[in-house]
Design a protein around this motif. Structure first.
Motif, PDB file in Angstrom:
ATOM      1  N   ASP A 101     -18.506  -7.859  22.029  1.00 45.36           N
ATOM      2  CA  ASP A 101     -17.480  -7.586  23.037  1.00 45.36           C
ATOM      3  C   ASP A 101     -17.444  -8.649  24.148  1.00 45.36           C
ATOM      4  O   ASP A 101     -17.400  -8.317  25.332  1.00 45.36           O
ATOM      5  CB  ASP A 101     -17.687  -6.174  23.613  1.00 45.36           C
ATOM      6  CG  ASP A 101     -17.483  -5.096  22.546  1.00 45.36           C
ATOM      7  OD1 ASP A 101     -16.361  -4.631  22.386  1.00 45.36           O
ATOM      8  OD2 ASP A 101     -18.466  -4.761  21.844  1.00 45.36           O
ATOM      9  N   HIS A 143     -15.018 -10.574  24.879  1.00 46.85           N
ATOM     10  CA  HIS A 143     -13.722 -10.436  25.561  1.00 46.85           C
ATOM     11  C   HIS A 143     -13.339 -11.664  26.382  1.00 46.85           C
ATOM     12  O   HIS A 143     -12.886 -11.547  27.522  1.00 46.85           O
ATOM     13  CB  HIS A 143     -13.705  -9.173  26.433  1.00 46.85           C
ATOM     14  CG  HIS A 143     -13.553  -7.909  25.634  1.00 46.85           C
ATOM     15  ND1 HIS A 143     -12.372  -7.549  25.036  1.00 46.85           N
ATOM     16  CD2 HIS A 143     -14.440  -6.934  25.312  1.00 46.85           C
ATOM     17  CE1 HIS A 143     -12.538  -6.395  24.391  1.00 46.85           C
ATOM     18  NE2 HIS A 143     -13.786  -6.010  24.525  1.00 46.85           N
ATOM     19  N   HIS A 167     -19.076  -0.862  24.792  1.00 46.50           N
ATOM     20  CA  HIS A 167     -19.540  -1.690  25.909  1.00 46.50           C
ATOM     21  C   HIS A 167     -20.786  -1.119  26.591  1.00 46.50           C
ATOM     22  O   HIS A 167     -21.041  -1.412  27.752  1.00 46.50           O
ATOM     23  CB  HIS A 167     -18.433  -1.907  26.950  1.00 46.50           C
ATOM     24  CG  HIS A 167     -17.250  -2.665  26.417  1.00 46.50           C
ATOM     25  ND1 HIS A 167     -16.279  -3.188  27.219  1.00 46.50           N
ATOM     26  CD2 HIS A 167     -16.887  -2.988  25.157  1.00 46.50           C
ATOM     27  CE1 HIS A 167     -15.355  -3.794  26.468  1.00 46.50           C
ATOM     28  NE2 HIS A 167     -15.706  -3.675  25.215  1.00 46.50           N
ATOM     29  N   ASP A 220     -14.368  -8.369  19.180  1.00 47.78           N
ATOM     30  CA  ASP A 220     -13.686  -8.271  20.471  1.00 47.78           C
ATOM     31  C   ASP A 220     -14.018  -9.529  21.274  1.00 47.78           C
ATOM     32  O   ASP A 220     -14.450  -9.480  22.422  1.00 47.78           O
ATOM     33  CB  ASP A 220     -14.068  -7.009  21.259  1.00 47.78           C
ATOM     34  CG  ASP A 220     -13.204  -5.822  20.877  1.00 47.78           C
ATOM     35  OD1 ASP A 220     -12.447  -5.935  19.900  1.00 47.78           O
ATOM     36  OD2 ASP A 220     -13.277  -4.783  21.568  1.00 47.78           O
TER      37      ASP A 220
HETATM   38 ZN   LIG Z   1     -14.539  -4.327  23.379  1.00 48.14          ZN
END
Ligand SMILES: [Zn+2]
Length: 643
Positions: free
Chosen positions: A36, A38, A263, A85
């Protein structure tokens, strides 16, 4: 004699390779993992235009180099994996979409850091398949996903990969085959239906995993690792789980798991009390599992000791897991970095970083008042109003002249920065004065698109009831009970503009977290009205809403039967920008009062937590008689409020 005959046929080297590692010899493998990310590449917050030590692959990269150096020193083989992600998140992701044939900057970073394999997450599909294909085309290591199947002939990711590496045992190198597969929530199909419908099919996580494990085992893998873009929540296997990591770990033949999507952290108390999970050792059904937070906040490590069976096979003898953070907090909650930013990676991203900062400083409008989300759960949030008004103006223009134009038009928006797992800095905060592009992204973080829905009064009421599930039940004449249920994601707290209503938290929630009706007699929504008249069940409305909610995201079951209104595909961020720039007409929803407030409770105080920065705006909630309480370990300030 036979021995000498065979000696004559093979060279000494070949013979060495053909001999299995002696029984009970121990080899070590270190698996490093991120999840994640991002698009948090720099240790920087583009919304506030300030350094932010709590995020950034530039710092995680320093942890990666450290962990590799330790392993090299001890002759331990390392793998570096990412769990998806990766390509969507910060504004850097918006400005890093390559249009000149250059590799995507995140892909360049993954290549620089020599990742061994990368899994896909649901958000990696947010910019559509062509953008994903372009990004992955330059990735040097395999991109893996096992449960999203293309209906066209593009093959920018593989269903699984086998990493062939050497491990050291008994003073020699031995070949080890590590199978890696990757899964993501099948709900991605609904969340991005406008980009994926008719183009991919997404299988159930557990059945896809089972199939991948069998295939990898049949191909002779010594170990199988799951890049599981899914969280730890449900403890038993049922079809189409969003968070399936616990039943996944029970699958035979699977050896280790990188989890993600929610997360959170594992190992960490965040997962304490879950069945089959040892939150302190990171063992799930006895399998080593890490979930390294998000935005590069942590590096996950799984250290495996492998024991040879004497016939060329290896088994896990022991395993440990660890999370290494890039930052810590002082006693007063101030974050400070634990590692420097990696110089080589910083140099790579600097041009993109500079362009993003410059673009984000472009003025698009002005405001006489600030926008912030510090009180978004319990008091008027002007940022939500601004987004809802822009959505309404865009939808009103799209439907003018159609049969929908005569219906009352409403607009739904939900907070996108609300503290929570992302920490006490993660709130919208736009000062009065010029509104810059970075402020627009601060008002609505997600790359969502505008959709329109026709809903009945009954659906509208259940929509609001589901959103009101954010609150714990607060009994009248009590003091100190926490108001917010942390298990409800803040982005599911929809506020619907164009109507008026009250929320009564003294009653139990009508729906559970999955959107199932708890009891038909439970109601929290009071005095729902449109233009001063009570809303009746059969009345129809057209509502401007984001694609995530329109497609049923967040378990809003009332919306699964709502009819969609055809609208062109446009990012809500661009709609908000255009409204602020005067490119859309003033919308009448802007002139209405904030749509909801709590039903007044009798001598009842509740506690909430928010950012320390909220102290500057306390005058906005004076009517709730706020009393500041202590700060918690994560740096949030608690307040007692009168309901
Ligand atoms: Zn995520």
């Amino acid at each position: 004699m036979l021995t000498s005959l065979s000696d004559a046929k093979v060279s000494l080297d070949d013979q060495d390779l053909a001999q299995p590692c002696p029984k009970n010899a121990i080899a070590r493998l270190r698996v490093l993992a991120t999840t994640d990310l991002h698009m948090n590449m720099a240790s920087f917050d583009y919304y506030t235009d300030r350094a932010d030590p709590t995020v950034g692959l530039t710092r995680t990269a320093s942890l990666i180099r450290q962990a590799r150096a330790e392993a090299d020193h001890a002759n331990i083989t390392t793998l570096l994996l990412d769990n998806g992600d990766t390509l969507q998140g910060t504004p850097l992701g918006e400005f890093a979409q390559p249009d000149d044939g250059q590799p995507h900057v995140m892909v360049q970073a993954l290549d620089l850091l020599k990742y061994d394999a990368v899994g896909l997450g649901n958000h990696d599909f947010n910019f559509g398949l062509p953008a994903l294909d372009t990004a992955l085309a330059h990735l040097k290591c395999p991109a893996v996903n096992s449960n999203v199947h293309r209906l066209d002939n593009q093959k920018s990711w593989v269903p699984y990969t086998i990493l062939k590496r050497n491990v050291t045992a008994d003073g020699q190198d031995w070949p080890l085959s590590i199978g890696v597969f990757s899964v993501l929530p099948p709900q991605a199909m609904d969340w991005d239906a406008h980009l994926l419908r008719g183009k991919v099919e997404i299988d159930d996580i557990l059945s896809a995993a089972q199939q991948a494990i069998s295939t990898l085992k049949a191909q002779g893998c010594h170990l199988v690792i799951a890049l599981a873009h899914t969280g730890l929540q449900e403890t038993t296997a049922t079809p189409n789980l969003e968070n399936a990591a616990i039943p996944l770990a029970a699958l035979k033949g699977l050896d280790a798991i990188i989890a993600g999507h929610t997360h959170l952290l594992l190992p960490s108390p965040a997962h304490a009390g879950l069945k089959h999970v040892d939150a302190s050792t990171g063992m799930v059904h006895g399998k080593p599992t890490v979930m390294p937070g998000s935005a590069g906040s942590h590096l996950g490590l799984i250290d495996l000791a492998l024991i040879a069976d004497g016939q060329g096979g290896w088994e896990i003898d022991s395993a440990t897991t660890e999370l290494r953070p890039i930052f810590e907090r002082t006693d007063t909650g101030q974050p400070f970095p634990l590692v420097p930013e990696d110089a080589e990676l910083t140099q790579l991203i600097t041009p993109f970083h500079t362009t993003t900062r410059k673009n984000m400083q472009r003025p698009v409008g002005a405001s006489t008042h600030p926008f912030h989300s510090y009180f978004t759960y319990f008091a008027p949030d002007r940022g939500l109003t601004q987004v809802a008004v822009a959505q309404a103006a865009a939808l009103r223009a799209y439907i003018s002249g159609t049969s929908y134009a005569d219906l009352p038009l409403l607009s739904a928006s939900a907070p996108s920065k609300f503290g929570g797992r992302a920490g006490p800095e993660h709130y919208t905060n736009v000062p009065a004065g010029p509104i810059l592009l970075r402020h627009v992204a601060d008002l609505h973080v997600f790359p969502n698109e505008l959709h329109g829905l026709i809903v009945t009064g009954a659906q509208l009421r259940d929509w609001l009831e589901m959103a009101a599930g954010l609150f714990h039940q607060i009994h009248p004449k009590t003091e100190g009970a926490p108001l917010i249920n942390p298990d409800v994601p803040g982005h599911n707290f929809d506020v619907i503009f164009g109507i008026e209503y009250q929320i009564d938290p003294s009653h139990p929630a009508r729906f559970d977290l999955k959107g199932d009706l708890v009891d038909p007699s439970y109601h929290r929504i009071r005095n729902l009205s449109y233009k001063g008249q009570p809303v009746n069940d059969s009345q129809e409305f057209v509502v401007a809403v984001n694609n995530y909610r329109a497609n049923g995201g967040g378990h809003f079951k009332a919306l699964t039967t709502a009819r969609p209104v055809p609208v062109p595909s446009r990012l809500i961020q661009h709609i908000v920008r255009d409204y602020l720039m005067g490119r859309l007409p003033h919308d009448p929803i802007a002139d209405l009062p904030f749509p909801w407030h709590f039903t007044p409770q009798n001598q009842t105080r509740t506690t909430v937590h928010t950012s320390p920065s909220a102290a500057l705006f306390l005058d906005e909630v004076q009517y709730m008689a706020p009393i500041a309480l202590e700060q918690d370990d994560e740096g949030f300030v608690r307040y007692s409020l009168m309901l």
